[in-house]
Motif scaffolding. Structure first.
Motif, PDB file in Angstrom:
ATOM      1  N   MET A   1      19.092  44.163 -32.030  1.00  0.00           N
ATOM      2  CA  MET A   1      18.502  43.404 -33.125  1.00  0.00           C
ATOM      3  C   MET A   1      16.985  43.462 -32.959  1.00  0.00           C
ATOM      4  O   MET A   1      16.457  43.157 -31.898  1.00  0.00           O
ATOM      5  CB  MET A   1      19.002  41.961 -33.076  1.00  0.00           C
ATOM      6  N   ASN A   2      16.320  43.841 -34.006  1.00  0.00           N
ATOM      7  CA  ASN A   2      14.866  43.947 -33.907  1.00  0.00           C
ATOM      8  C   ASN A   2      14.230  42.568 -34.113  1.00  0.00           C
ATOM      9  O   ASN A   2      14.885  41.592 -34.478  1.00  0.00           O
ATOM     10  CB  ASN A   2      14.325  44.999 -34.883  1.00  0.00           C
ATOM     11  N   ASN A   3      12.960  42.539 -33.885  1.00  0.00           N
ATOM     12  CA  ASN A   3      12.204  41.282 -33.920  1.00  0.00           C
ATOM     13  C   ASN A   3      12.206  40.646 -35.313  1.00  0.00           C
ATOM     14  O   ASN A   3      12.308  39.436 -35.444  1.00  0.00           O
ATOM     15  CB  ASN A   3      10.776  41.545 -33.436  1.00  0.00           C
ATOM     16  N   GLU A   4      12.104  41.465 -36.345  1.00  0.00           N
ATOM     17  CA  GLU A   4      12.061  40.939 -37.717  1.00  0.00           C
ATOM     18  C   GLU A   4      13.390  40.306 -38.111  1.00  0.00           C
ATOM     19  O   GLU A   4      13.431  39.277 -38.781  1.00  0.00           O
ATOM     20  CB  GLU A   4      11.676  42.046 -38.691  1.00  0.00           C
ATOM     21  N   ALA A   5      14.485  40.911 -37.697  1.00  0.00           N
ATOM     22  CA  ALA A   5      15.808  40.363 -38.010  1.00  0.00           C
ATOM     23  C   ALA A   5      16.019  39.034 -37.285  1.00  0.00           C
ATOM     24  O   ALA A   5      16.594  38.095 -37.839  1.00  0.00           O
ATOM     25  CB  ALA A   5      16.895  41.352 -37.629  1.00  0.00           C
ATOM     26  N   ALA A   6      15.544  38.954 -36.049  1.00  0.00           N
ATOM     27  CA  ALA A   6      15.669  37.706 -35.289  1.00  0.00           C
ATOM     28  C   ALA A   6      14.843  36.600 -35.932  1.00  0.00           C
ATOM     29  O   ALA A   6      15.287  35.441 -36.009  1.00  0.00           O
ATOM     30  CB  ALA A   6      15.232  37.926 -33.846  1.00  0.00           C
ATOM     31  N   MET A   7      13.660  36.940 -36.406  1.00  0.00           N
ATOM     32  CA  MET A   7      12.808  35.950 -37.083  1.00  0.00           C
ATOM     33  C   MET A   7      13.464  35.477 -38.377  1.00  0.00           C
ATOM     34  O   MET A   7      13.431  34.298 -38.715  1.00  0.00           O
ATOM     35  CB  MET A   7      11.430  36.543 -37.375  1.00  0.00           C
ATOM     36  N   ALA A   8      14.069  36.390 -39.116  1.00  0.00           N
ATOM     37  CA  ALA A   8      14.738  36.034 -40.361  1.00  0.00           C
ATOM     38  C   ALA A   8      15.942  35.135 -40.093  1.00  0.00           C
ATOM     39  O   ALA A   8      16.180  34.164 -40.817  1.00  0.00           O
ATOM     40  CB  ALA A   8      15.169  37.285 -41.110  1.00  0.00           C
ATOM     41  N   ALA A   9      16.692  35.425 -39.041  1.00  0.00           N
ATOM     42  CA  ALA A   9      17.846  34.606 -38.677  1.00  0.00           C
ATOM     43  C   ALA A   9      17.396  33.206 -38.265  1.00  0.00           C
ATOM     44  O   ALA A   9      18.016  32.209 -38.640  1.00  0.00           O
ATOM     45  CB  ALA A   9      18.634  35.264 -37.552  1.00  0.00           C
ATOM     46  N   ALA A  10      16.316  33.122 -37.497  1.00  0.00           N
ATOM     47  CA  ALA A  10      15.793  31.821 -37.074  1.00  0.00           C
ATOM     48  C   ALA A  10      15.298  31.022 -38.276  1.00  0.00           C
ATOM     49  O   ALA A  10      15.551  29.809 -38.383  1.00  0.00           O
ATOM     50  CB  ALA A  10      14.669  32.014 -36.064  1.00  0.00           C
ATOM     51  N   ALA A  11      14.616  31.677 -39.204  1.00  0.00           N
ATOM     52  CA  ALA A  11      14.126  30.994 -40.401  1.00  0.00           C
ATOM     53  C   ALA A  11      15.289  30.506 -41.262  1.00  0.00           C
ATOM     54  O   ALA A  11      15.253  29.388 -41.794  1.00  0.00           O
ATOM     55  CB  ALA A  11      13.230  31.933 -41.208  1.00  0.00           C
ATOM     56  N   GLY A  12      16.325  31.318 -41.376  1.00  0.00           N
ATOM     57  CA  GLY A  12      17.502  30.912 -42.136  1.00  0.00           C
ATOM     58  C   GLY A  12      18.196  29.714 -41.511  1.00  0.00           C
ATOM     59  O   GLY A  12      18.625  28.794 -42.208  1.00  0.00           O
ATOM     60  N   SER A  13      18.297  29.719 -40.196  1.00  0.00           N
ATOM     61  CA  SER A  13      18.912  28.587 -39.494  1.00  0.00           C
ATOM     62  C   SER A  13      18.092  27.320 -39.673  1.00  0.00           C
ATOM     63  O   SER A  13      18.649  26.237 -39.914  1.00  0.00           O
ATOM     64  CB  SER A  13      19.046  28.898 -38.001  1.00  0.00           C
ATOM     65  N   MET A  14      16.776  27.440 -39.569  1.00  0.00           N
ATOM     66  CA  MET A  14      15.915  26.267 -39.757  1.00  0.00           C
ATOM     67  C   MET A  14      16.035  25.719 -41.174  1.00  0.00           C
ATOM     68  O   MET A  14      16.080  24.506 -41.377  1.00  0.00           O
ATOM     69  CB  MET A  14      14.457  26.609 -39.425  1.00  0.00           C
ATOM     70  N   LEU A  15      16.108  26.600 -42.145  1.00  0.00           N
ATOM     71  CA  LEU A  15      16.265  26.172 -43.530  1.00  0.00           C
ATOM     72  C   LEU A  15      17.596  25.459 -43.736  1.00  0.00           C
ATOM     73  O   LEU A  15      17.649  24.404 -44.367  1.00  0.00           O
ATOM     74  CB  LEU A  15      16.146  27.370 -44.472  1.00  0.00           C
ATOM     75  N   LEU A  16      18.657  26.006 -43.181  1.00  0.00           N
ATOM     76  CA  LEU A  16      19.981  25.392 -43.307  1.00  0.00           C
ATOM     77  C   LEU A  16      19.991  23.992 -42.695  1.00  0.00           C
ATOM     78  O   LEU A  16      20.457  23.038 -43.322  1.00  0.00           O
ATOM     79  CB  LEU A  16      21.042  26.277 -42.643  1.00  0.00           C
ATOM     80  N   PHE A  17      19.470  23.863 -41.477  1.00  0.00           N
ATOM     81  CA  PHE A  17      19.450  22.554 -40.825  1.00  0.00           C
ATOM     82  C   PHE A  17      18.529  21.575 -41.541  1.00  0.00           C
ATOM     83  O   PHE A  17      18.803  20.378 -41.591  1.00  0.00           O
ATOM     84  CB  PHE A  17      19.074  22.685 -39.346  1.00  0.00           C
ATOM     85  N   SER A  18      17.469  22.064 -42.123  1.00  0.00           N
ATOM     86  CA  SER A  18      16.569  21.197 -42.896  1.00  0.00           C
ATOM     87  C   SER A  18      17.260  20.665 -44.141  1.00  0.00           C
ATOM     88  O   SER A  18      17.149  19.478 -44.471  1.00  0.00           O
ATOM     89  CB  SER A  18      15.304  21.951 -43.291  1.00  0.00           C
TER      90      SER A  18
END
Length: 123
Positions: A1-18
């Protein structure tokens, strides 16, 4: 998994929890608003810090100055549980099971108290 995909996954998780946190927060506010109105208090009081606690103490039949004790570490836990028990007694639910439900599952229990036709304010 590249860095951009990991950042996108983290942003998606933060949005979901928010979004989940926002929904839960709105549910709790609406439930408290309804509980305050059932007790004959203004519903808007549930969103005003400190005044919220004073109104909850009033509904529960506890003295207003307990809110000052809520600023003292460790004592605030004891006073908070006692205030919660008094608040629940005002709705006919002051036993230890109800207090534990309100402590550990407030997102379920407060809407139940607020919107159930079986739960009435008894003072």
């Amino acid at each position: 998994m590249n860095n951009e995909a990991a950042m996108a996954a983290a942003a998606g998780s933060m949005l979901l929890f928010s979004v989940i946190g926002l929904i839960v927060g709105i549910l709790v506010i609406v439930s408290e608003w309804r509980l305050f109105e059932k007790a004959g208090e203004p519903g808007w009081a549930c969103i005003v810090p400190i005044y919220n606690a004073i109104v909850m103490l009033k509904i529960g039949g506890n003295p207003w100055y307990w809110v000052l004790l809520m600023f003292i570490p460790v004592i605030n836990i004891i006073i908070g549980i006692m205030a919660l028990q008094g608040f629940l007694k005002a709705y006919g639910r002051g036993d230890i099971g109800s207090v534990l439900l309100a402590l550990f599952f407030p997102v379920i229990y407060f809407p139940y108290l607020a919107f159930s036709k079986n739960v009435q304010y008894v003072g």
